[in-house]
Write an enzyme that holds these catalytic residues in place. Structure first.
Site, PDB file in Angstrom:
ATOM      1  N   ASP A   2     -24.378 -14.866  22.993  1.00 35.98           N
ATOM      2  CA  ASP A   2     -24.974 -16.114  22.521  1.00 35.98           C
ATOM      3  C   ASP A   2     -26.433 -15.930  22.111  1.00 35.98           C
ATOM      4  O   ASP A   2     -27.141 -15.093  22.667  1.00 35.98           O
ATOM      5  CB  ASP A   2     -24.874 -17.155  23.650  1.00 35.98           C
ATOM      6  CG  ASP A   2     -25.054 -18.560  23.132  1.00 35.98           C
ATOM      7  OD1 ASP A   2     -24.963 -18.778  21.909  1.00 35.98           O
ATOM      8  OD2 ASP A   2     -25.308 -19.449  23.969  1.00 35.98           O
ATOM      9  N   ARG A   6     -30.236 -18.580  16.900  1.00 37.43           N
ATOM     10  CA  ARG A   6     -31.661 -18.814  17.215  1.00 37.43           C
ATOM     11  C   ARG A   6     -32.504 -17.576  16.912  1.00 37.43           C
ATOM     12  O   ARG A   6     -33.630 -17.674  16.433  1.00 37.43           O
ATOM     13  CB  ARG A   6     -31.816 -19.219  18.690  1.00 37.43           C
ATOM     14  CG  ARG A   6     -31.584 -20.697  18.916  1.00 37.43           C
ATOM     15  CD  ARG A   6     -31.358 -20.996  20.364  1.00 37.43           C
ATOM     16  NE  ARG A   6     -30.031 -20.573  20.777  1.00 37.43           N
ATOM     17  CZ  ARG A   6     -29.624 -20.516  22.034  1.00 37.43           C
ATOM     18  NH1 ARG A   6     -30.454 -20.823  23.011  1.00 37.43           N
ATOM     19  NH2 ARG A   6     -28.393 -20.155  22.321  1.00 37.43           N
ATOM     20  N   ASN A  50     -15.313 -22.451  17.997  1.00 37.07           N
ATOM     21  CA  ASN A  50     -16.218 -21.974  16.939  1.00 37.07           C
ATOM     22  C   ASN A  50     -15.718 -22.269  15.523  1.00 37.07           C
ATOM     23  O   ASN A  50     -16.493 -22.212  14.568  1.00 37.07           O
ATOM     24  CB  ASN A  50     -16.487 -20.470  17.081  1.00 37.07           C
ATOM     25  CG  ASN A  50     -17.440 -20.130  18.208  1.00 37.07           C
ATOM     26  OD1 ASN A  50     -17.358 -19.056  18.798  1.00 37.07           O
ATOM     27  ND2 ASN A  50     -18.357 -21.033  18.532  1.00 37.07           N
TER      28      ASN A  50
HETATM   29  C1  FPP Z   1     -22.912 -17.110  19.389  1.00 39.47           C
HETATM   30  O1  FPP Z   1     -24.261 -17.266  18.956  1.00 39.47           O
HETATM   31  C2  FPP Z   1     -22.232 -16.099  18.580  1.00 39.47           C
HETATM   32  C3  FPP Z   1     -21.059 -16.315  17.883  1.00 39.47           C
HETATM   33  C4  FPP Z   1     -20.335 -17.576  17.887  1.00 39.47           C
HETATM   34  C5  FPP Z   1     -20.470 -15.234  17.052  1.00 39.47           C
HETATM   35  C6  FPP Z   1     -20.559 -13.860  17.621  1.00 39.47           C
HETATM   36  C7  FPP Z   1     -19.930 -12.918  16.687  1.00 39.47           C
HETATM   37  C8  FPP Z   1     -20.407 -11.710  16.393  1.00 39.47           C
HETATM   38  C9  FPP Z   1     -21.597 -11.096  17.062  1.00 39.47           C
HETATM   39  C10 FPP Z   1     -19.765 -10.907  15.314  1.00 39.47           C
HETATM   40  C11 FPP Z   1     -18.484 -10.247  15.612  1.00 39.47           C
HETATM   41  C12 FPP Z   1     -18.462  -9.388  16.819  1.00 39.47           C
HETATM   42  C13 FPP Z   1     -17.939  -8.138  16.876  1.00 39.47           C
HETATM   43  C14 FPP Z   1     -17.823  -7.472  18.191  1.00 39.47           C
HETATM   44  C15 FPP Z   1     -17.480  -7.380  15.701  1.00 39.47           C
HETATM   45  P1  FPP Z   1     -24.691 -18.621  18.286  1.00 39.47           P
HETATM   46  O2  FPP Z   1     -24.369 -18.547  16.838  1.00 39.47           O
HETATM   47  O3  FPP Z   1     -24.035 -19.759  19.010  1.00 39.47           O
HETATM   48  O4  FPP Z   1     -26.228 -18.647  18.496  1.00 39.47           O
HETATM   49  P2  FPP Z   1     -27.134 -19.949  18.711  1.00 39.47           P
HETATM   50  O5  FPP Z   1     -26.669 -20.578  20.001  1.00 39.47           O
HETATM   51  O6  FPP Z   1     -28.506 -19.388  18.801  1.00 39.47           O
HETATM   52  O7  FPP Z   1     -26.937 -20.829  17.515  1.00 39.47           O
END
Ligand code: FPP
Length: 230
Positions: A2, A6, A50
């Site tokens: 997570d 940000r 998501n």
């Molecule tokens: C959460 O951060 C992250 C996600 C919903 C996506 C994570 C996906 C990846 C890192 C890419 C694919 C992974 C692999 C292993 C190939 P957020 O977007 O909720 O961050 P925020 O809370 O700061 O908005």
């Protein structure tokens, strides 16, 4: 994983750049955990919730999966493959929301890495802990309906056998970066006695040092599993 959004925002970058940096952090942590001999690692990459994000962000994340999986294929072909076994957990049925080409690539990756046993890296995609328990309950209900199982005979083990993580040990430690103090539908059944470790670090900034810190803290925890102190 997570805090990607940000992390990007703080740098004036599009959110997708944060997810890209998140993939780099994923690789870094896998390397480090494998070096330390951690036998099982599970990453929450994409939740059942998501899909509510903008279509642009969802397709950018799907594209990152594609890229990561093709990179895995390339490494395999050139004998540069990583040491860990990859498993995917979540609702990954054909006809679901995950694109078919990604499903084919990830099944291939699971198969090709299946002989590696040193560290098992599970990646949760289209995963929700409540949905996972519901799926296990439905499977057991079907057995009851067919007269193959009596309700009073259903055990914790039966539920565990119906989870995506069947056959794996329960997690010892759950690490949540980015300052949020919740599990967000991650491994709800499995986390019953897991130690939780929260940190303000945004996932793309997560380093080997942070993993060390989490493991050092974990080593100091007294785990009693509902029992009293010895
Ligand atoms: C959460 O951060 C992250 C996600 C919903 C996506 C994570 C996906 C990846 C890192 C890419 C694919 C992974 C692999 C292993 C190939 P957020 O977007 O909720 O961050 P925020 O809370 O700061 O908005």
């Amino acid at each position: 994983m997570d805090g990607n959004g940000r992390w990007a925002k703080r740098r004036g970058l599009p959110r997708t750049e944060g997810h890209k940096a998140g993939v780099d952090a994923f690789e870094r942590v896998c390397e480090c955990a494998a070096d330390l001999g951690v036998p099982y690692l599970t990453f929450y990459a994409f939740s059942t919730e998501n899909w509510r994000r903008s279509p642009e962000e969802v397709s950018a994340i799907m594209e990152l999966f594609r890229r990561q999986l093709r990179e895995g294929e390339r490494r395999q072909a050139e004998n540069e493959e990583k040491r860990w076994r990859i498993r995917y957990i979540g609702d990954l049925e054909e006809g679901g929301p995950v694109p078919d080409d990604i499903l084919a690539l990830l099944r291939d990756m699971e198969e090709k890495s299946s002989f590696r046993e040193e560290t098992v890296v599970s990646i949760a995609v289209n995963y929700g802990g409540q949905q996972e328990i519901l799926r296990a309950a439905r499977r057991l209900a079907a057995l009851v309906q067919k007269g193959q199982l009596a309700p009073e005979d259903i055990s914790e083990r039966d539920i565990e056998d119906g989870l995506y993580t069947a056959g794996q040990p329960m997690p010892d430690l759950i690490i949540r970066p980015s300052g949020e103090l919740r599990l967000s539908n991650f491994l709800l059944w499995q986390s019953a006695y897991a130690e939780l470790w929260f940190s303000d670090i945004l996932w793309p900034d997560f380093t080997e040092r942070d993993l060390d810190r989490a493991l050092e803290d974990f080593a100091l925890r007294q785990r009693r599993f509902g029992d009293i102190e010895a």
